[in-house]
Each structure stands twice: as structure tokens, then as C-alpha cells.
Design a protein around this motif. Structure first.
Motif, mmCIF file in Angstrom:
data_model
loop_
_atom_site.group_PDB
_atom_site.id
_atom_site.type_symbol
_atom_site.label_atom_id
_atom_site.label_comp_id
_atom_site.label_asym_id
_atom_site.label_seq_id
_atom_site.Cartn_x
_atom_site.Cartn_y
_atom_site.Cartn_z
ATOM 1 N N THR A 14 0.830 -1.220 0.000
ATOM 2 C CA THR A 14 0.000 0.000 0.000
ATOM 3 C C THR A 14 0.862 1.267 0.000
ATOM 4 N N LEU A 15 2.141 1.139 0.322
ATOM 5 C CA LEU A 15 3.048 2.292 0.325
ATOM 6 C C LEU A 15 3.649 2.573 -1.052
ATOM 7 N N LEU A 16 3.481 1.638 -1.976
ATOM 8 C CA LEU A 16 4.105 1.771 -3.293
ATOM 9 C C LEU A 16 3.354 2.760 -4.162
ATOM 10 N N PRO A 17 4.033 3.519 -4.992
ATOM 11 C CA PRO A 17 5.467 3.474 -5.269
ATOM 12 C C PRO A 17 6.266 4.201 -4.184
ATOM 13 N N LEU A 18 7.515 3.763 -4.017
ATOM 14 C CA LEU A 18 8.434 4.334 -3.033
ATOM 15 C C LEU A 18 9.747 4.702 -3.693
ATOM 16 N N SER A 19 10.396 5.679 -3.142
ATOM 17 C CA SER A 19 11.741 6.056 -3.543
ATOM 18 C C SER A 19 12.525 6.248 -2.250
ATOM 19 N N LEU A 20 13.562 5.427 -2.031
ATOM 20 C CA LEU A 20 14.262 5.411 -0.751
ATOM 21 C C LEU A 20 15.773 5.497 -0.929
ATOM 22 N N ASP A 21 16.417 6.263 -0.067
ATOM 23 C CA ASP A 21 17.870 6.257 0.014
ATOM 24 C C ASP A 21 18.268 5.121 0.949
ATOM 25 N N ILE B 94 19.541 -0.784 4.074
ATOM 26 C CA ILE B 94 18.324 -0.463 4.811
ATOM 27 C C ILE B 94 17.841 0.961 4.527
ATOM 28 N N ALA B 95 16.551 1.153 4.746
ATOM 29 C CA ALA B 95 15.920 2.471 4.657
ATOM 30 C C ALA B 95 14.713 2.456 5.592
ATOM 31 N N TYR B 96 14.432 3.595 6.171
ATOM 32 C CA TYR B 96 13.293 3.694 7.080
ATOM 33 C C TYR B 96 12.036 4.051 6.312
ATOM 34 N N LEU B 97 10.951 3.393 6.671
ATOM 35 C CA LEU B 97 9.660 3.643 6.035
ATOM 36 C C LEU B 97 8.941 4.779 6.749
ATOM 37 N N ALA B 98 7.968 5.357 6.091
ATOM 38 C CA ALA B 98 7.220 6.493 6.640
ATOM 39 C C ALA B 98 6.354 6.093 7.836
ATOM 40 N N ARG B 99 6.015 4.821 7.910
ATOM 41 C CA ARG B 99 5.194 4.343 9.030
ATOM 42 C C ARG B 99 5.483 2.873 9.282
ATOM 43 N N PRO C 88 11.182 -3.810 14.987
ATOM 44 C CA PRO C 88 11.590 -2.940 16.094
ATOM 45 C C PRO C 88 12.051 -1.549 15.649
ATOM 46 N N TRP C 89 12.670 -1.433 14.490
ATOM 47 C CA TRP C 89 13.176 -0.142 14.015
ATOM 48 C C TRP C 89 12.289 0.477 12.942
ATOM 49 N N GLY C 90 11.416 -0.320 12.329
ATOM 50 C CA GLY C 90 10.549 0.196 11.271
ATOM 51 C C GLY C 90 11.263 0.395 9.947
#
Length: 116
Positions: free
Chosen positions: A27-34, A44-49, A72-74
Motif C-alpha cells: 500500500t506504500l508503493l510506489p516508493l523512492s528510498l535512500d 536499509i531504509a526507514y519507512l514512513a510508518r 523494532p526499528w521500522g
């Protein structure tokens, strides 16, 4: 669900499993992550939620090519090496095509989209 990752300009196909966490991730897609390296094993990258991890196993032992969520870290984790032991709180979301797992090791940025 089939998804596509674009890593350093290269398209990599992957498949999400049917877990609650993977469906929520979709449901978060599309995503662009560093991305940043973690323990020379994963990017790794942190998600918005936080994702819904209901029904997930308590721990998972990742393999190269796994897309996972560390509750634990999201954060989202893209494994380019096998994990050395089961990790509590790690939820496997899916897997990239085996021939493409090595591309994850050098990824600084990833774009992720759902395929129809």
C-alpha cells in the motif's frame, strides 16, 4: 504480488509474499528510498510508518535476495548476503530474482513500484 525495484538504473524484479506485512508494504508503493549499508549484509531504509506484522513469525533467518521488514526499528531491509542467525522481529516480505541479488550490495537508492 510482483514488484520492480530500480537500483542504480537497473530494473530488478521481485515477488512479495502474501503476509499481512507484505500486503501493508504494497500500500506504500510506489516508493523512492535512500539506502545505507548495515553490517555488510543488507541495505536499509526507514519507512514512513510501521507495517502491520500481525501473524508474522517471531523471527526469520534472511537469505541473500530477501526483502524484509525489521519491526523494532521500522526499516526495510534488502539482503545481499545470507544472515548468520534468525533475527527476532524480522519479517520476510518477499524475494528478488536470484540472478539480481548481487545488485543489492551496491544500492544507494531504490525505487520500488507494483507491477500490474
Amino acid at each position: 504480488m510482483n514488484i520492480r525495484l530500480t537500483i542504480n538504473g537497473h530494473q530488478v524484479d521481485a515477488t512479495l509474499n502474501d503476509s499481512a506485512a507484505a500486503r501493508d508494504f504494497a500500500t506504500l508503493l510506489p516508493l523512492s528510498l535512500d539506502l545505507e549499508d548495515f553490517h555488510r549484509t543488507e541495505r536499509i531504509a526507514y519507512l514512513a510508518r510501521k507495517l502491520d506484522t500481525s501473524g508474522a513469525p517471531e523471527a526469520a533467518e534472511p537469505q541473500a535476495g530477501d526483502l524484509a521488514y525489521y519491526a523494532p526499528w521500522g526499516n526495510l531491509a534488502l539482503f545481499y548476503r545470507d544472515g548468520d542467525s534468525p533475527s527476532t522481529g524480522l519479517v520476510i516480505l518477499g524475494h528478488v530474482a536470484d540472478r539480481d541479488a548481487e545488485r543489492l550490495a551496491t544500492a544507494d537508492h531504490v525505487a520500488i513500484e507494483a507491477l500490474s
